[in-house]
Design a protein around this motif. Structure first.
Motif, short mmCIF file in Angstrom:
data_model
loop_
_atom_site.label_atom_id
_atom_site.label_comp_id
_atom_site.label_asym_id
_atom_site.label_seq_id
_atom_site.Cartn_x
_atom_site.Cartn_y
_atom_site.Cartn_z
N LEU A 196 0.83 -1.20 0.00
CA LEU A 196 0.00 0.00 0.00
C LEU A 196 0.87 1.26 0.00
O LEU A 196 1.96 1.27 0.57
CB LEU A 196 -0.92 0.02 1.22
N PRO A 197 0.40 2.33 -0.62
CA PRO A 197 1.16 3.58 -0.60
C PRO A 197 1.16 4.17 0.80
O PRO A 197 0.33 3.81 1.65
CB PRO A 197 0.37 4.47 -1.57
N PRO A 198 2.09 5.08 1.09
CA PRO A 198 2.09 5.73 2.41
C PRO A 198 0.76 6.44 2.67
O PRO A 198 0.08 6.89 1.75
CB PRO A 198 3.24 6.73 2.30
N SER A 199 0.40 6.52 3.94
CA SER A 199 -0.83 7.23 4.29
C SER A 199 -0.71 8.71 3.91
O SER A 199 0.38 9.29 3.97
CB SER A 199 -1.09 7.12 5.80
N ALA A 228 -4.82 16.10 5.03
CA ALA A 228 -5.19 15.88 3.63
C ALA A 228 -6.64 15.43 3.55
O ALA A 228 -7.18 14.83 4.49
CB ALA A 228 -4.27 14.83 3.00
N PRO A 229 -7.33 15.68 2.43
CA PRO A 229 -8.72 15.22 2.29
C PRO A 229 -8.79 13.70 2.40
O PRO A 229 -7.86 12.97 2.03
CB PRO A 229 -9.09 15.68 0.87
N LEU A 230 -9.90 13.22 2.95
CA LEU A 230 -10.09 11.78 3.08
C LEU A 230 -10.22 11.14 1.70
O LEU A 230 -10.73 11.75 0.75
CB LEU A 230 -11.34 11.48 3.91
N LEU A 231 -9.77 9.91 1.62
CA LEU A 231 -9.88 9.17 0.37
C LEU A 231 -11.34 8.88 0.06
O LEU A 231 -12.16 8.63 0.97
CB LEU A 231 -9.11 7.85 0.48
N GLU A 253 -5.08 -2.40 -9.10
CA GLU A 253 -5.36 -1.03 -8.65
C GLU A 253 -6.54 -0.99 -7.69
O GLU A 253 -6.54 -0.22 -6.70
CB GLU A 253 -5.64 -0.14 -9.86
N ALA A 254 -7.56 -1.83 -7.95
CA ALA A 254 -8.74 -1.86 -7.08
C ALA A 254 -8.37 -2.41 -5.71
O ALA A 254 -8.83 -1.90 -4.68
CB ALA A 254 -9.84 -2.70 -7.72
N VAL A 255 -7.56 -3.49 -5.67
CA VAL A 255 -7.14 -4.06 -4.39
C VAL A 255 -6.39 -3.03 -3.56
O VAL A 255 -6.61 -2.88 -2.35
CB VAL A 255 -6.29 -5.32 -4.62
N THR A 256 -5.50 -2.28 -4.22
CA THR A 256 -4.71 -1.25 -3.52
C THR A 256 -5.61 -0.12 -3.03
O THR A 256 -5.48 0.34 -1.88
CB THR A 256 -3.63 -0.70 -4.45
N ALA A 257 -6.52 0.35 -3.88
CA ALA A 257 -7.41 1.45 -3.49
C ALA A 257 -8.30 1.04 -2.33
O ALA A 257 -8.53 1.82 -1.39
CB ALA A 257 -8.25 1.89 -4.69
N ARG A 258 -8.81 -0.18 -2.37
CA ARG A 258 -9.65 -0.66 -1.27
C ARG A 258 -8.86 -0.74 0.03
O ARG A 258 -9.33 -0.33 1.09
CB ARG A 258 -10.23 -2.03 -1.62
N GLY A 259 -7.64 -1.29 -0.08
CA GLY A 259 -6.82 -1.41 1.12
C GLY A 259 -6.49 -0.07 1.74
O GLY A 259 -6.52 0.10 2.96
N ALA A 260 -6.16 0.91 0.90
CA ALA A 260 -5.83 2.24 1.40
C ALA A 260 -7.03 2.90 2.07
O ALA A 260 -6.91 3.54 3.12
CB ALA A 260 -5.30 3.12 0.26
N TRP A 261 -8.23 2.73 1.47
CA TRP A 261 -9.43 3.32 2.06
C TRP A 261 -9.78 2.64 3.38
O TRP A 261 -10.12 3.31 4.37
CB TRP A 261 -10.60 3.19 1.07
N LEU A 262 -9.68 1.30 3.42
CA LEU A 262 -9.94 0.59 4.68
C LEU A 262 -8.98 1.04 5.77
O LEU A 262 -9.38 1.30 6.91
CB LEU A 262 -9.79 -0.92 4.46
#
Length: 453
Positions: free
Chosen positions: A199-202, A207-210, A361-370
Motif C-alpha cells: 500500500l502507498p504511504p498514508s 489531507a482530504p479523506l480518500l 489497482e482496485a485491491v490497492t485502493a480498497r486497502g488504502a481506504w480501509l
C-alpha cells in the motif's frame, strides 16, 4: 498440561520465541469477528505425540499463530509465543465411519445430505472464548484438537483459527505444511508474513479523506457503536438447526459449464466456478423468497458477495504463501425477478465481469481506504440488507487432501455455517465440489432441489 473428561490439553509453542509485532492489514481487520472451524478425518490412526512434535517445529515458521492480539481492539499480533492449545482425546463411543456419515459419499452417485449444524463440533476445539472474536489479548488465535477413534481406528484433526489472523487459504496451507514437517519435507509454500500489501504511504495529516472505491459495499460503524446486521429481524425465519451439503460432481460441473458456454460471444469466457456460483446464488435466492414470503418476481435486490482471493491479483503478486487475509469481496447485484429469470450463463457472465474489475489497482485502493477508515476508529464490515438477500458465496478451492501425515485425509468438514453464507469445498479425489448451506429442513430441501435440477 491439564486433564479433562475430553482428554488432555497442552500448550504448544515454537522452539524459539520471536520478538516484536506483526501489524494486521486492513483486510485482516475487515474480516475480523469469527473463527473458522475445519476438520480433517483420516482412516489411519496417527500418533498424537508425533503430530505434536511436528506441530512445534512448524510453529517456528508461523510465529503469528503462537502470538496474541496486542490490545483491544487489536492493531497487531504480538509475537509473544504464548502458544497454541492442543487437545488430545480418544473416543470409544464413535467410529470414524459414524463421524463422517453425515457427509455425501465420495461416489459419482452421491446425493445431498441434510444433518445437524452441530455435527462438526465434537471434533474441533471448544469455540468459546475464541468465537465470536472479541479481539482479546488473552485468547489464543489458533486452537487444535486431535481425536483418536478407538473403535476401528482413525484420527480427526480439528482446527479453530481467527479469521482476523488468516483466511481459509492460509489456514489450509498451514495444515499442509504441518504435514510436510511431519514427513520430513520442506515447507511448500513457505509462509510470507509481510502484511504491508504494497500500500502507498498514508496521506499527510490534514489531507482530504480518500473517496470510497467504486463497487465496494463496506459499511462504516463509528467508534463505540455496535455493528448490528440489518437482517436480524428475519433471523427466526431464515435460521435453522440443519446443514445441507449438495454434491456437484466433476461430470455435472463440466456439463453445466458446457451449457453455459454455448453461444457465448467470441472471446467471452465463464469459469466452472462462475457457473457454480451463479447456480448457488439462484438457489439461495429461491430459498430465501420462500422463507420470507417474497414473490420470485419482486423488485428487491439480491446481492452475491463473492470471496475473491487476490494473492495473484496484486502487483507484484503477494505470493502463494501469503499468511494473512488475501481476500476481498466482489459484489454483484440483481433484482430478484431478474436473477431468477436469467439463465445460469447470463448470471455467470455478470459475476465474471465484476470479478475482472478486481484489478491490482482496485485491491490497492480498497486497502488504502480501509486503512484510513480503521485508523479513524471506524469498524469496517460488509453491508447487508433487511431481507438477508445478500449472500456470501465462498469457494474454498484449496488442496485439503494435501494435509498428508503419511496418510491422506479421507474427508474434510467445516463449521462456517451461517444462514447468509454458502461455502463450496473440493470433493474427495477432485470429483467436483460440495456446497454447504444452513437453515431449516424444508428450506434446505428446496435449496438442494433447485441446485441439483
Amino acid at each position: 498440561m491439564t486433564g479433562s473428561p475430553e482428554g488432555l490439553t497442552r500448550t504448544c509453542c515454537a522452539p524459539v520465541a520471536t520478538c516484536g509485532e506483526v501489524a494486521l492489514s486492513p483486510y485482516d481487520l475487515a474480516n475480523m469477528g469469527r473463527s473458522t472451524p475445519m476438520t480433517w478425518f483420516y482412516e489411519a490412526t496417527l500418533d498424537p505425540e508425533a503430530l505434536i512434535a511436528a506441530l512445534e517445529q512448524t510453529l517456528a515458521f508461523y510465529p503469528v499463530f503462537c502470538g496474541r492480539y496486542n490490545q483491544t481492539p487489536p492493531s497487531a499480533i504480538a509475537l509473544s509465543n504464548a502458544g497454541v492449545p492442543v487437545q488430545t482425546c480418544t473416543t470409544e463411543e464413535v467410529t470414524l465411519a459414524a463421524a463422517i456419515a453425515h457427509l455425501p459419499n465420495a461416489t459419482p452417485s452421491a446425493e445431498a445430505s441434510i444433518f445437524s449444524r452441530s455435527a462438526h463440533e465434537p471434533f474441533v476445539p471448544a469455540k468459546a472464548p475464541m468465537d465470536p472474536d472479541a479481539g482479546s489479548p488473552d485468547v489464543p488465535l489458533l486452537a487444535l484438537k486431535i481425536t483418536t477413534f478407538a473403535l476401528g481406528g482413525g484420527t480427526a484433526i480439528g482446527m479453530l483459527l481467527q479469521h482476523g489472523v488468516a483466511d481459509a487459504d492460509a489456514q489450509i496451507a498451514f495444515m499442509r505444511n504441518w504435514s510436510r514437517i511431519f514427513r520430513g519435507l520442506a515447507l511448500d509454500p513457505s509462509p510470507i508474513h509481510d502484511r504491508g500489501l504494497g500500500l502507498p504511504p498514508s496521506p499527510p495529516s490534514g489531507a482530504p479523506l480518500l473517496a470510497r472505491p467504486d463497487r465496494f459495499n463496506m459499511l462504516l460503524v463509528p467508534p463505540g457503536e455496535p455493528a448490528v446486521p440489518p437482517f436480524m429481524a428475519v433471523m427466526p425465519k431464515i435460521a435453522g438447526p440443519q446443514v445441507c451439503v449438495v454434491p456437484l460432481t466433476k461430470a455435472a460441473l463440466a456439463a453445466q459449464k458446457a451449457a453455459a458456454s454455448a453461444g457465448l460471444a467470441e472471446g467471452a469466457f465463464v469459469s466452472t466456478d462462475d457457473v457454480a456460483c451463479a447456480r448457488v446464488w439462484q438457489a439461495l435466492c429461491t430459498m430465501r423468497c420462500a422463507q420470507l414470503g417474497l414473490g420470485v418476481d419482486c423488485e428487491e435486490v439480491s446481492t452475491c458477495s463473492r470471496a475473491c482471493n487476490f494473492r495473484r491479483r496484486t502487483e507484484p503478486p503477494l505470493g502463494e504463501g501469503y499468511c494473512g487475509n488475501g481476500v476481498s469481496q466482489v459484489w454483484t447485484g440483481l433484482r430478484v425477478r431478474e436473477l431468477l429469470r436469467m439463465s445460469a450463463s447470463h448470471v455467470a457472465q455478470r459475476l465474471r465481469a465484476d470479478l475482472q474489475a478486481c484489478t491490482p489497482e482496485a485491491v490497492t485502493a480498497r486497502g488504502a481506504w480501509l486503512r484510513e477508515q480503521q485508523r479513524l476508529g471506524n469498524k469496517t464490515t460488509q453491508a447487508f440488507d433487511a431481507n438477508a438477500l445478500t449472500f456470501i458465496v465462498s469457494s474454498w478451492g484449496f488442496d485439503w487432501e494435501g494435509a498428508n501425515f503419511g496418510a491422506k485425509p479421507a474427508r474434510f468438514d467445516h463449521g462456517a455455517l451461517v444462514p447468509i453464507v454458502a461455502v463450496m469445498t473440493p470433493r474427495p479425489g477432485g470429483d467436483g465440489m460440495d456446497v454447504y448451506a444452513s437453515g431449516a429442513q424444508a428450506s434446505l430441501e428446496q435449496f438442494a432441489s433447485v441446485l441439483m435440477a
